[in-house]
Motif scaffolding. Structure first.
Motif, mmCIF file in Angstrom:
data_model
loop_
_atom_site.group_PDB
_atom_site.id
_atom_site.type_symbol
_atom_site.label_atom_id
_atom_site.label_comp_id
_atom_site.label_asym_id
_atom_site.label_seq_id
_atom_site.Cartn_x
_atom_site.Cartn_y
_atom_site.Cartn_z
ATOM 1 N N ARG A 70 0.814 -1.212 0.000
ATOM 2 C CA ARG A 70 0.000 0.000 0.000
ATOM 3 C C ARG A 70 0.848 1.262 0.000
ATOM 4 O O ARG A 70 0.426 2.315 0.428
ATOM 5 N N HIS A 71 2.053 1.140 -0.488
ATOM 6 C CA HIS A 71 2.914 2.311 -0.400
ATOM 7 C C HIS A 71 3.683 2.574 -1.686
ATOM 8 O O HIS A 71 4.687 3.279 -1.694
ATOM 9 N N SER A 72 3.219 2.025 -2.794
ATOM 10 C CA SER A 72 4.019 2.131 -4.014
ATOM 11 C C SER A 72 4.075 3.559 -4.556
ATOM 12 O O SER A 72 5.119 4.019 -4.981
ATOM 13 N N TRP A 73 2.948 4.245 -4.535
ATOM 14 C CA TRP A 73 2.933 5.607 -5.076
ATOM 15 C C TRP A 73 3.947 6.470 -4.343
ATOM 16 O O TRP A 73 4.734 7.170 -4.963
ATOM 17 N N SER A 74 3.902 6.398 -3.027
ATOM 18 C CA SER A 74 4.800 7.243 -2.259
ATOM 19 C C SER A 74 6.241 6.878 -2.534
ATOM 20 O O SER A 74 7.092 7.749 -2.665
ATOM 21 N N SER A 75 6.535 5.583 -2.647
ATOM 22 C CA SER A 75 7.918 5.191 -2.885
ATOM 23 C C SER A 75 8.447 5.835 -4.142
ATOM 24 O O SER A 75 9.522 6.425 -4.156
ATOM 25 N N THR A 397 1.144 6.644 13.482
ATOM 26 C CA THR A 397 1.624 5.270 13.361
ATOM 27 C C THR A 397 0.679 4.393 12.578
ATOM 28 O O THR A 397 1.096 3.528 11.818
ATOM 29 N N SER A 398 -0.614 4.611 12.752
ATOM 30 C CA SER A 398 -1.553 3.746 12.051
ATOM 31 C C SER A 398 -1.532 4.021 10.555
ATOM 32 O O SER A 398 -2.086 3.262 9.773
ATOM 33 N N LYS A 399 -0.886 5.114 10.177
ATOM 34 C CA LYS A 399 -0.828 5.454 8.759
ATOM 35 C C LYS A 399 0.531 5.120 8.158
ATOM 36 O O LYS A 399 0.824 5.538 7.042
ATOM 37 N N TYR A 400 1.362 4.429 8.904
ATOM 38 C CA TYR A 400 2.655 4.039 8.344
ATOM 39 C C TYR A 400 2.430 3.129 7.144
ATOM 40 O O TYR A 400 1.533 2.300 7.133
ATOM 41 N N PHE A 401 3.282 3.274 6.164
ATOM 42 C CA PHE A 401 3.208 2.459 4.953
ATOM 43 C C PHE A 401 1.836 2.514 4.315
ATOM 44 O O PHE A 401 1.312 1.533 3.860
ATOM 45 N N ASP A 402 1.260 3.690 4.328
ATOM 46 C CA ASP A 402 -0.067 3.797 3.757
ATOM 47 C C ASP A 402 -0.143 5.037 2.877
ATOM 48 O O ASP A 402 0.088 6.144 3.323
ATOM 49 N N ASP A 403 -0.456 4.821 1.620
ATOM 50 C CA ASP A 403 -0.534 5.939 0.693
ATOM 51 C C ASP A 403 -1.665 6.891 1.035
ATOM 52 O O ASP A 403 -1.642 8.048 0.659
ATOM 53 N N GLN A 404 -2.668 6.377 1.741
ATOM 54 C CA GLN A 404 -3.840 7.198 1.973
ATOM 55 C C GLN A 404 -3.521 8.467 2.743
ATOM 56 O O GLN A 404 -4.209 9.466 2.614
ATOM 57 N N ALA A 405 -2.438 8.420 3.506
ATOM 58 C CA ALA A 405 -2.102 9.600 4.293
ATOM 59 C C ALA A 405 -1.576 10.720 3.419
ATOM 60 O O ALA A 405 -1.664 11.882 3.786
ATOM 61 N N PHE A 406 -1.014 10.369 2.272
ATOM 62 C CA PHE A 406 -0.328 11.386 1.485
ATOM 63 C C PHE A 406 -1.005 11.709 0.171
ATOM 64 O O PHE A 406 -0.652 12.665 -0.483
ATOM 65 N N TRP A 407 -1.912 10.854 -0.270
ATOM 66 C CA TRP A 407 -2.412 11.013 -1.629
ATOM 67 C C TRP A 407 -3.908 11.209 -1.647
ATOM 68 O O TRP A 407 -4.628 10.674 -0.814
ATOM 69 N N GLU A 408 -4.322 11.929 -2.651
ATOM 70 C CA GLU A 408 -5.734 12.127 -2.891
ATOM 71 C C GLU A 408 -6.216 10.951 -3.724
ATOM 72 O O GLU A 408 -5.683 10.684 -4.798
ATOM 73 N N PHE A 409 -7.189 10.209 -3.210
ATOM 74 C CA PHE A 409 -7.750 9.125 -4.011
ATOM 75 C C PHE A 409 -9.143 9.520 -4.445
ATOM 76 O O PHE A 409 -10.077 9.428 -3.669
ATOM 77 N N PRO A 410 -9.288 9.959 -5.679
ATOM 78 C CA PRO A 410 -10.625 10.374 -6.092
ATOM 79 C C PRO A 410 -11.565 9.180 -6.207
ATOM 80 O O PRO A 410 -12.761 9.318 -6.155
#
Lengths: 416, 426
Positions: A70-75, A397-410
């Motif tokens: 769940r972290h590919s975009w951010s990587s 912490t619950s948002k570690y390795f999670d794209d949802q924290a950083f990205w807009e998902f329309p």
């Protein structure tokens, strides 16, 4: 209890990035002249290697760490951000540290080249921190690490007389241990045990993103000979560097695949091992590649690096995670750290000196290596402590390795 | 489309072969004895740059268009088809125009220029992505490259304007051509959100591959046809700095305009490249470094703002549906690049022969010919004989490709469905 929602970066990130960019433009404007330097070589000779390097840095390192489910975009995207920031800052630092203020300095292709080379350690440590830090923290880390690396380079050059090529190869070790210590600081500031549970599911790989990571690995693998031979001037040495890297990489790829199968009870190959261990040969052969005159030495080195890397991937996570509390999901420790150390030690031992100056040279070389290590760890610790500050709005912490924290998902689509 | 498409494509290919047979010869006649003539030297010099441009056209543009969830095959596949056809046609048209209809020799420069001419088609392809049939694309390729070659001839040989990285002749031209076609082909049925017009997690990651390839090789694109040595050197450095600056600005602006400071993948995929587009025209001029970075920063900003505010406006008010947002990536930064070159000449930064008026004329003729050509092409494409896909089958591969039955690669995803729920915003 802290808020469950990801903290807003809306005022923090744009302001910070905007300020940095404007500062870079102003500094460049005053410090570096835009004249074209006297051309020593043909344009193509100097240019040819730059796309290779950028390709490794942007695509290779970007996709190398994209195997988290769940972290590919951010990587991928954060890697590009780190790269561009790092290159600009490295070019400026090079001008600060290596030239006096009155001196006229021109912008040349080789400054882009060295800029990219000195950003590689930053990209390595970014892999260790990815998933736990937001862009603001990464930007701070880039500035800190590139500065520390620049200072280290200056000291190494003036005190220990180690040349640029060797130092760049020590950069893997620097980057790996810097990243590990930053990651340690970040995870230490949290209550024990909380993060592990949150991460276990997300750190697992998924088939398709593992393929994306394979893309990054392959691109790095293909272009590694260019990386190892960039800073070598003498044509004959350059050829040696390319050939040695080529064979070491081939051997470490074979070793990694077979050892990964051997270490599994049912003889299954682990994709994550492949992502990392395949590159170990190239990292290990980096420093000594000019001294190796016959391919079998390089191949033995590649074999050892592959073994160390797989062994590390198998055994080290146990003690690293549970005893030292260092999270190392990207595996940089055994991709870059250990093989880099192996290469450095090999280089020091292979360096043939006259009999009488042997001890002093040996001490000098070991001194240089340990200085790099110490600087990497010390600056990593410092940066890590800095990054735990509240002002950076670190993700929860619950948002570690999670794209949802950083990205807009329309769409919040199926498949995520 | 079984017979119509295949027979048309094969027919066109035969025509190409005949045209090549009539007009085109290799450039290697006189060097049997000479071991290293200047021509071979130039060939070897430029070959790496040509390769880079080739990667951009086929991998970069191809993967950039894979972001739609059900249209990935078409994005890459038609991209390959159109570019392969377009480069043959581009070679012919450019050669004929340049040599006034005589037989002509082709060398490495012709290969690079032919690749460039296909870039315009691929940009326009981005604007109409998902709404046209391959036959329509084929017709558009032929028409667009003819118009492009005419405009390019006008700009470089008659106006003698400087446009090294082709911000105006390729990027602005391709974008406005595509917009004009998309405007004519507008269908009310597609006005509101189509069920297939969205991305999924992995399709966006594929698009990122395209972005990165384009980003990496953009300095080669802008320096490929610059004069050798010093100007090429300048073009590479300016383009690199501009790209770097536009990346930082794109991240900053994207985070500023989105809720809670998050980033938008569409902005990252596209606005990071805007710097390369915008700096194209003045890449080889003697502009200071800060000007190159400034151009990149501004291009990054206008590109993100275009995606956020202008695209919805275009789609809803002006009835132009721009699938990839090429207007924001190629159109606006391209025009901005043209304006920047006028400024650069005003401040005396160009050693070339071009004047401000000629640059302005070049910009005007690029946009004008693009719009006129695009409108005409759009009208031709609107004829009911080209098998345009019906509304409900737009943005869908299965109309043209044999697709696997199960689309999602990994069934494990569905086991974690509880992660799919949206968190409530505060």
């Amino acid at each position: 209890m802290a808020s469950k929602y990801p903290r807003s970066l809306r005022c923090c990130l744009p302001l910070w990035a905007f300020t940095l960019q404007v500062a870079f433009i102003l500094l460049l404007c005053f410090l570096i002249s835009s004249d074209i330097p006297q051309m020593q070589q043909k344009f193509m000779v100097t240019y040819q290697v730059i796309p290779d390097l950028t390709l490794m840095a942007a695509l290779g390192f970007g996709f190398l760490s994209s195997s988290f489910r769940r972290h590919s975009w951010s990587s991928v995207a954060f890697n590009l951000f780190v790269l561009t920031l790092g290159v600009q800052w490295s070019i400026l630092l090079d001008r600060f540290l290596n030239h006096s203020f009155i001196q006229e300095v021109t912008m040349s292709l080789s400054s882009i080249q060295t800029g990219t080379m000195s950003t590689v350690p930053v990209l390595i440590s970014a892999v260790a921190v990815l998933g736990k830090a937001n862009l603001v923290q990464l930007a701070v880390m880039v500035l800190m690490e590139a500065s520390a690396f620049g200072v280290t380079r200056l000291v190494i050059k003036n005190t220990f007389h180690v040349d640029g090529h060797i130092f760049t190869m020590y950069g893997h070790v620097f980057g790996a241990y810097f990243g590990l210590l930053v990651a340690w600081c970040l995870s230490r500031s949290l209550p024990r045990g909380l993060d592990e549970e949150a991460q276990t599911e997300k750190v697992q790989m998924a088939t398709s993103s593992s393929l994306f990571a394979m893309l990054g690995t392959l691109l790095l693998w293909i272009f590694w000979p260019s990386f190892n031979s960039v800073l070598v001037e003498v044509p004959n040495d350059k050829r040696k560097a390319v050939l040695n890297t080529y064979y070491a990489l081939a051997v470490s790829a074979v070793t990694a695949t077979s050892m990964s199968a051997l270490s599994h009870p049912q003889g299954k190959i682990n994709m994550v091992h492949l992502h990392n261990a395949v590159l170990a040969g190239g990292v290990a052969v980096g420093a000594p590649c000019l001294l190796i005159t016959s391919p079998w030495v390089a191949m033995v080195l590649g074999l050892t690096a592959g073994l160390i890397s797989i062994g590390g991937a198998k055994c080290l996570p146990v003690c690293l995670n549970h005893i030292l509390q260092i999270q190392n999901p990207g595996g940089i420790h055994y991709t870059f750290g250990l093989p880099g150390l192996l290469g450095a030690v090999t280089y020091i031992l292979m360096n043939k000196y006259g009999i009488f100056e042997l001890p002093s040279q040996l001490i000098n070389d070991f001194g240089a290596l340990s200085f790099v290590l110490a600087m990497g760890m010390a600056s990593g610790l410092l940066t890590g402590c800095l990054l735990t500050a509240k002002v950076w709005r670190a993700p929860h912490t619950s948002k570690y390795f999670d794209d949802q924290a950083f990205w807009e998902f329309p769409h919040l689509a199926v498949g995520f | 489309m079984r017979f119509k498409f295949s027979l048309m494509a094969i027919g066109l290919e035969v025509v190409m072969i005949v045209l090549f047979g009539l007009f085109v010869e290799y450039d290697i006649a006189h060097q049997v004895n000479a071991t290293r003539s200047p021509k071979t030297d130039q060939f070897l010099q430029l070959y790496p740059l040509f390769q880079d441009v080739h990667v951009m056209i086929f991998v970069g543009f191809g993967f950039l268009m894979t972001f739609l969830k059900k249209y990935g095959f078409s994005g890459v596949g038609f991209n390959l088809f159109l570019a392969a056809l377009g480069l043959q046609w581009g070679t012919i048209v450019q050669g004929l125009l340049h040599d006034k209809g005589q037989n002509f020799h082709i060398g490495i420069k012709n290969m690079i220029n032919a690749d460039f001419s296909t870039a315009t088609v691929l940009i326009s392809f981005g604007a109409v992505l998902g709404k046209t049939s391959p036959i329509q694309m084929l017709v558009m390729t032929i028409l667009e490259i003819a118009v492009f070659a005419g405009n390019e001839h006008l700009v470089t040989n008659i106006f003698q304007a400087s446009d090294t990285g082709a911000s105006m002749t390729i990027h602005a031209f391709g974008a406005y051509f595509g917009l004009a076609v998309a405007g004519i082909l507008y269908r009310p049925g597609l006005r509101w959100e189509h069920k297939n017009e969205e991305s999924v997690y992995h399709s966006d990651l594929f698009a990122m591959i395209g972005t990165l390839f384009l980003w990496i090789f953009w300095p080669s694109f802008n320096s490929a046809i610059a004069e050798p040595e010093e100007k090429q050197y300048r073009a590479v450095i300016n383009t690199y700095l501009s790209l770097v600056a536009s990346v930082i600005m794109a991240y900053a602006l994207s985070s500023l305009v989105e809720r809670r400071g998050r980033l938008d993948m569409v902005h990252i995929q596209n606005a990071t490249l805007a710097g390369g587009v915008a700096v194209g025209t003045c890449a080889d001029m003697e502009i200071p470094l800060y000007a190159a970075m400034g151009i990149g920063s501004i291009a990054g900003i206008i590109s993100v703002l275009g995606y956020k505010f202008l695209s919805p406006l275009l789609g809803n008010k002006l009835m132009i549906k721009d699938t990839c947002g090429v207007h924001n990536l190629h159109g606006l930064p391209g025009v901005f690049g043209g304006l920047a070159s006028i400024l650069a000449i005003y401040f005396g930064m160009s050693a070339g022969s071009s004047s401000m008026a000629m640059q302005a004329a070049a910009l005007g003729s690029s946009i004008g010919s693009a719009i006129v050509g695009g409108l005409a092409t759009g009208l031709i494409l609107k004829l009911p004989i080209w098998d345009q896909p019906p509304d409900e089958n737009c943005y869908d591969d299965s109309l043209y490709w044999k697709v696997p039955k199960v689309r999602e690669l990994d069934p494990q995803f569905f086991q974690h469905a509880h992660h799919n729920h949206l968190e409530h915003e505060v």
